[in-house]
Design a protein around this motif. Structure first.
Motif, mmCIF file in Angstrom:
data_model
loop_
_atom_site.group_PDB
_atom_site.id
_atom_site.type_symbol
_atom_site.label_atom_id
_atom_site.label_comp_id
_atom_site.label_asym_id
_atom_site.label_seq_id
_atom_site.Cartn_x
_atom_site.Cartn_y
_atom_site.Cartn_z
ATOM 1 N N LEU A 224 0.797 -1.293 -0.043
ATOM 2 C CA LEU A 224 0.031 -0.019 0.017
ATOM 3 C C LEU A 224 1.028 1.128 -0.066
ATOM 4 C CD1 LEU A 224 -2.791 1.252 0.286
ATOM 5 C CD2 LEU A 224 -2.656 1.352 2.672
ATOM 6 N N ALA A 225 1.807 1.107 0.763
ATOM 7 C CA ALA A 225 2.809 2.314 0.937
ATOM 8 C C ALA A 225 3.336 2.780 -0.723
ATOM 9 C CB ALA A 225 4.196 1.983 1.790
ATOM 10 N N LYS A 226 3.830 1.684 -1.491
ATOM 11 C CA LYS A 226 4.497 1.782 -2.732
ATOM 12 C C LYS A 226 3.360 2.402 -3.562
ATOM 13 C CE LYS A 226 7.812 -1.565 -2.005
ATOM 14 N NZ LYS A 226 8.313 -2.986 -2.667
ATOM 15 N N LEU A 227 2.188 1.867 -3.315
ATOM 16 C CA LEU A 227 1.051 2.437 -4.484
ATOM 17 C C LEU A 227 0.953 3.582 -4.138
ATOM 18 C CD1 LEU A 227 -1.409 1.813 -6.381
ATOM 19 C CD2 LEU A 227 -2.804 1.074 -4.379
ATOM 20 N N LEU A 228 0.629 4.189 -2.884
ATOM 21 C CA LEU A 228 0.318 5.507 -2.347
ATOM 22 C C LEU A 228 1.565 6.480 -2.933
ATOM 23 C CD1 LEU A 228 -1.668 5.037 0.814
ATOM 24 C CD2 LEU A 228 -2.508 5.019 -1.513
ATOM 25 N N LEU A 229 2.687 5.997 -2.879
ATOM 26 C CA LEU A 229 3.818 6.936 -3.256
ATOM 27 C C LEU A 229 3.614 7.011 -4.582
ATOM 28 C CD1 LEU A 229 6.470 8.340 -2.903
ATOM 29 C CD2 LEU A 229 7.555 5.826 -3.201
ATOM 30 N N LEU A 331 -9.028 3.290 -11.098
ATOM 31 C CA LEU A 331 -7.744 2.300 -10.707
ATOM 32 C C LEU A 331 -7.547 2.390 -9.226
ATOM 33 C CD1 LEU A 331 -5.562 2.347 -13.745
ATOM 34 C CD2 LEU A 331 -7.543 0.655 -13.436
ATOM 35 N N VAL A 332 -7.266 3.650 -8.867
ATOM 36 C CA VAL A 332 -6.372 3.737 -7.578
ATOM 37 C C VAL A 332 -7.357 3.324 -6.304
ATOM 38 C CG1 VAL A 332 -5.619 5.316 -5.815
ATOM 39 C CG2 VAL A 332 -5.160 5.589 -8.215
ATOM 40 N N PRO A 333 -8.873 3.806 -6.152
ATOM 41 C CA PRO A 333 -9.609 3.187 -5.247
ATOM 42 C C PRO A 333 -9.842 1.763 -5.335
ATOM 43 C CG PRO A 333 -11.132 4.362 -6.754
ATOM 44 C CD PRO A 333 -9.450 4.774 -7.119
ATOM 45 N N THR A 334 -10.151 1.143 -6.556
ATOM 46 C CA THR A 334 -10.102 -0.206 -6.755
ATOM 47 C C THR A 334 -8.752 -0.962 -6.221
ATOM 48 O OG1 THR A 334 -11.539 0.010 -8.748
ATOM 49 C CG2 THR A 334 -10.452 -2.042 -8.480
ATOM 50 N N ALA A 335 -7.614 -0.549 -6.423
ATOM 51 C CA ALA A 335 -6.550 -1.039 -5.987
ATOM 52 C C ALA A 335 -6.436 -1.191 -4.627
ATOM 53 C CB ALA A 335 -5.328 -0.494 -6.679
ATOM 54 N N VAL A 336 -6.613 -0.056 -3.794
ATOM 55 C CA VAL A 336 -6.614 0.181 -2.402
ATOM 56 C C VAL A 336 -7.450 -0.778 -1.857
ATOM 57 C CG1 VAL A 336 -6.835 1.731 -0.478
ATOM 58 C CG2 VAL A 336 -5.869 2.621 -2.378
ATOM 59 N N ASN A 337 -8.705 -1.131 -2.353
ATOM 60 C CA ASN A 337 -9.700 -1.807 -1.655
ATOM 61 C C ASN A 337 -9.127 -3.324 -1.912
ATOM 62 O OD1 ASN A 337 -11.973 -0.751 -0.385
ATOM 63 N ND2 ASN A 337 -12.532 -0.015 -2.509
ATOM 64 N N ALA A 338 -8.246 -3.734 -3.064
ATOM 65 C CA ALA A 338 -7.824 -5.223 -3.396
ATOM 66 C C ALA A 338 -6.807 -5.287 -2.246
ATOM 67 C CB ALA A 338 -7.401 -5.120 -4.778
ATOM 68 N N LEU A 339 -6.276 -4.377 -1.907
ATOM 69 C CA LEU A 339 -5.139 -4.712 -0.993
ATOM 70 C C LEU A 339 -5.417 -4.760 0.519
ATOM 71 C CD1 LEU A 339 -2.103 -2.203 -2.246
ATOM 72 C CD2 LEU A 339 -2.198 -4.645 -2.287
ATOM 73 N N ARG A 399 0.069 -5.329 -9.264
ATOM 74 C CA ARG A 399 0.411 -6.385 -8.135
ATOM 75 C C ARG A 399 -1.039 -6.321 -7.400
ATOM 76 N NH1 ARG A 399 6.554 -4.513 -7.078
ATOM 77 N NH2 ARG A 399 7.470 -5.693 -8.711
ATOM 78 N N ALA A 400 -1.783 -5.103 -6.951
ATOM 79 C CA ALA A 400 -2.922 -5.136 -6.188
ATOM 80 C C ALA A 400 -3.905 -5.770 -6.798
ATOM 81 C CB ALA A 400 -3.189 -3.755 -5.985
ATOM 82 N N ARG A 401 -3.990 -6.127 -8.088
ATOM 83 C CA ARG A 401 -5.150 -6.717 -8.784
ATOM 84 C C ARG A 401 -4.611 -8.301 -8.584
ATOM 85 N NH1 ARG A 401 -6.500 -4.062 -14.488
ATOM 86 N NH2 ARG A 401 -8.070 -2.261 -13.757
#
Length: 431
Positions: A224-229, A331-339, A399-401
């Motif tokens: 999650l940290a990498k995604l948000l970065l 894409l971003v909220p979907t990926a955060v929810n996936a993680l 990767r989150a998907r």
């Protein structure tokens, strides 16, 4: 018409009121943001290099308050928080009509940002309280459409008001949110009972509040940290559009303040008209393909900005940037929810919100500071930044998907969870 009227009457009132408040907030942002740099540099007595810092003060107020009061709606209820935050943000915008100078403006923006920090999350929470989980993606999409509709009318209204005075946009923006607060006061009932009954099985971990409920989620989960970065890096340059274009177009003599408002209204209208077709197109593409496409669109837009500040260049560049946001936005909220683990989804989404506030703070500050050095420097510096960030973001979302797919397979082993997971992957992809 009768069928449409019956459909809307059958909808939960708090959810419909939430959509209205999203419209008010979108209108206020649309009326204020395009003209704030012009007001600050011409009538507010603020140096151009400090304009971005003032944008950062607004986002900074949100960053200060979100970890401390982000969960207050769970304690005191949705209704009082929505009423207070609507009035607080509205009064803050109106206060800008009366203040001048860097210090006074910064204080007002910080206080306004603190009130705004709970506005959007609480609206979404109230909507979720009174709607079925299977309907959440549809309602959240409708909330985005409502906000975009406000962002169409806001700049258009602002373009008319600046013909009278640049200060008048503050009154319009603040007045709309005060209207939203009055409507909430009169028509909104408390929804917290529904939300607690629906969330009763989340466990003690969800009871964390304050800073521990927000930021640590990103630090404990490296993915999650990498995604948000990557989100922050990609979106920083996107914020330069709002902060720098008004100054760039004015100084080049291309657009008047009214014309700048019209340009931003056009960008919002483009998003409303094309978001759903673009989302359907994106359903069959990989995350890396979509983020690379968004990065390429943004880079071409920056090249156009560098080449010429002419009207056609501005319109084409703004169009390309809007398309980039349509590709990446869902894409971003979907990926955060996936993680997010099921018991920590609220915490993960709150961490995502803090990342957005951080982007809103850094983007305008860096963009206007670069512009103060050289008018074309923001676009030149943004090209390599966008290229690197778009590729990194695509990899992180992919990767989150993949993690979500593994999670679905694991959850299918447990019958009590299979009904929930059976529809969530397709729904999240569509959102």
């Amino acid at each position: 018409m009768t069928a449409i009227s019956s459909f809307w009457r059958a909808m939960p009132r708090p959810a419909l009121l939430g959509l209205f408040l999203f419209f008010c907030a979108g209108f206020a942002d649309g009326a204020l943001v395009p003209f704030f740099p012009l007001w600050a540099s011409s009538e507010g007595g603020i140096p151009v290099g400090a304009v971005g810092l003032l944008f950062g003060c607004y986002a900074g107020g949100e960053l200060i308050a979100a970890p401390l009061i982000g969960g207050i709606a769970d304690r005191v209820g949705r209704r009082p928080v929505l009423i207070f935050s609507s009035f607080g943000v509205g009064c803050g915008f109106i206060a800008l009509f009366f203040v001048h100078g860097v210090a006074a403006t910064a204080i007002v923006l910080i206080l306004t940002g603190m009130c705004e920090s709970v506005l959007h999350p609480t609206i979404l929470t109230a909507i979720a309280d009174v709607t079925a989980p299977s309907a959440h993606p549809r309602w959240l999409s409708m909330a985005r459409v409502s906000s975009s509709a406000g962002q169409i009318l806001g700049p258009a209204c602002g373009a008319l008001l600046v013909l009278i005075s640049l200060d008048a946009v503050f009154l319009a923006a603040g007045g709309m949110l005060i209207l939203g607060g009055v409507v909430m006061l009169v028509a909104l009932g408390e929804t917290i009972g529904s939300g607690r009954s629906a969330a009763g099985d989340r466990g003690d971990e969800e009871e964390e509040e304050g800073l521990s409920a927000l930021l640590p989620a990103a630090f404990r989960d490296g993915r999650l940290a990498k995604l948000l970065l990557w989100v922050v890096l990609f979106e920083i340059s996107g914020n330069w559009i709002e902060a720098v274009i008004p100054l760039y177009a004015r100084d080049a003599g291309t657009l008047s303040p009214s014309g700048i408002g019209t340009l931003f209204a056009y960008a919002a209208a483009l998003t409303v008209g094309l978001q759903m077709p673009v989302s359907r197109f994106a359903e069959t593409r990989s995350a890396l393909w979509l983020t690379a496409g968004a990065g390429l669109s943004t880079i071409v837009a920056f090249v156009l900005f560098m080449a010429s500040p002419a009207m056609l260049s501005l319109i084409a560049a703004v169009s390309l940037c809007s398309v980039a946001q349509m590709l990446v936005g869902p894409l971003v909220p979907t990926a955060v929810n996936a993680l997010a683990p099921p018991a920590r989804r609220a915490s993960y989404m709150a961490a995502s919100s803090v990342a957005v506030d951080l982007k809103d703070s850094l983007g305008p500050s860096i963009g206007t500071a670069l512009y103060a050095l050289a008018p074309r420097l923001p676009w030149a510096a943004g090209i390599p930044l966008v290229a690197i960030a778009s590729l990194g973001l695509g990899v992180a979302i992919g990767r989150a998907r993949h993690a979500s797919t593994i999670g679905v397979d694991a959850e299918d082993i447990r019958p009590e969870r299979s009904a929930t997971w059976s529809t969530s992957p397709a729904t999240e992809e569509q959102f």
